[in-house]
Design an enzyme around this catalytic site. Structure first.
Site: not given
Ligand SMILES: Cc1ncc(COP(=O)(O)O)c(C=O)c1O
Length: 388
Positions: A46, A99, A198, A173
């Site tokens: 962890r 998002y 992604k 992000d």
């Molecule tokens: C721009 C963006 N940020 C955060 C996330 C969240 O990530 P996760 O689905 O890996 O938890 C996503 C997922 O689609 C995303 O497209």
């Protein structure tokens, strides 16, 4: 080292791992101690694990940060950032074009725990001045650029300077751009986040979040919160994402080439009302994209002329190769109906005001041959005019 080399060679020395060329998967929860109080690099997974450490160091190197952190999902990574740096009574100003999952986390979790959550359209940096003047205790400004799904951009350097002048941390992000296209820590941000699910993974077989922070001072609270809350990534997943990162430069080049070509052709298609792609001169933030990014990414969104569920569904059902799925950034081309998928939790009025109409379709353009992608998309679009 240049980016493509760094993605393969940084942060890993075969001499430290029995000369294994690829980082081994340390499928261990714990490591042996030989006496009380012995200082060893890894004790309990962890806290840290050698495979995870290679990945975390690689992400930190590619993002020009002091330290990296890998989590079991993107949302676990964002949550750790907010928990490490926000307290009840603090304000977070987040870009309104955010998002859907991040919107839900802020409104359904942090707002209930006493964090003042403010969304602001930051496409004009003057709006940040206004939001900073209107709210007290602004601890963090959270950016996302290009945004999901309309690929809007915000000016990272200008916003970061304003936020820092007001004493706020700046997190971003960077999922859609990846460090191949932009390095926000070099533009004044403190914390950079990726849904590694992604492009960093790139093969649609891992759920993961990664964070890189600019300074060791910022790394300390992150390390403590990660240890206390425990949402860490497992070693097998870390090895898969490390493998993905080794081809990130190659994949991103092809994603960008294919996406630009598809975006141009979509603009000329009679079923399409509008194309959203920062590489097109028609995009509202094209000039900023040219200045801020090294290329324009692999995601292209469209509004159908026939703005109806039936028309959107007919495109989706008539695609033969491009598949409908709730993600992006893999080698395969995908389509997403954001209204009912990624943004299903966002109220109708907010979605529509933000341009996430029922006839909006988002393509994650893969690395297949561009002619095959276009043949599939254009044939499916031909059906959208009638909605059959
Ligand atoms: C721009 C963006 N940020 C955060 C996330 C969240 O990530 P996760 O689905 O890996 O938890 C996503 C997922 O689609 C995303 O497209």
């Amino acid at each position: 080292m240049k980016f493509a080399t760094e993605a393969i060679h940084s942060s890993y020395d075969p001499d430290d791992h029995n000369r294994a060329i690829m980082p081994p998967i340390y499928q261990n929860s714990m490591f042996q101690m030989k006496e009380i109080g012995e200082q060893i690099p890894f004790r309990y997974a962890r806290a840290s694990n050698p495979t995870r450490k290679v990945l975390e160091d690689t992400v930190a190197a590619l993002e020009h940060g002091a330290a990296g952190f890998a989590f079991g999902s993107g949302m676990a990574g964002i949550d750790c950032v907010y928990r490490a740096f926000l307290r009840p009574g603090d304000t977070i100003i987040a870009v309104s074009d955010i998002y859907g999952g991040s919107y839900d986390l802020l409104t359904e979790v942090y707002a209930l725990w006493g964090v003042n959550v403010v969304f602001a359209d930051l496409t004009d940096p003057a709006y940040l001045d206004k939001a900073l003047a209107e709210h007290a205790n602004v601890k963090m400004v959270w950016l996302e650029t290009p945004s999901n799904p309309l690929l809007r951009l915000v000016d990272i350097e200008t916003l970061a300077a304003k936020a820092k002048a007001a004493g706020a941390l700046v997190g971003i992000d960077n999922t859609f751009a990846t460090p191949y296209l932009q390095n926000p820590l070099d533009m004044g941000c403190d914390i950079v986040f990726h849904s590694a699910t992604k492009y960093l993974c790139g093969h649609s077989d891992v759920l993961m979040g990664v964070v890189a922070v600019k300074t060791e001072e910022l790394a300390r609270p992150m390390r403590a919160m990660m240890m206390n809350t425990g949402g860490v990534a497992g070693p097998m997943d870390c090895a898969l994402v490390l493998r993905g990162i080794k081809t990130l430069a190659l994949r991103m080049q092809r994603h960008c080439e294919n996406a630009l070509e598809i975006a141009r052709r979509l603009e000329a298609h009679p079923a399409v009302e509008k194309v959203f792609y920062p590489g097109l001169p028609s995009h509202e933030h094209h000039n900023l994209a040219k200045r801020q990014m090294r290329d324009f990414g692999g995601v292209v969104s469209i509004w159908l002329k026939n703005d109806s569920k039936e028309a959107a569904n007919s495109v989706i059902k008539n695609l033969q190769m491009v598949q409908m799925a709730s993600s992006l950034g893999g080698v395969e081309s995908l389509i997403n109906h954001c209204y009912s998928q990624s943004h299903s939790g966002v109220p109708h009025e907010i979605k529509t005001a933000a341009g996430i109409k029922i006839g909006l379709l988002r393509f994650s353009i893969g690395v297949e041959d561009v002619e095959d992608i276009w043949a599939d998309i254009s044939a499916a679009l031909d059906t959208a005019r009638t909605g059959q």
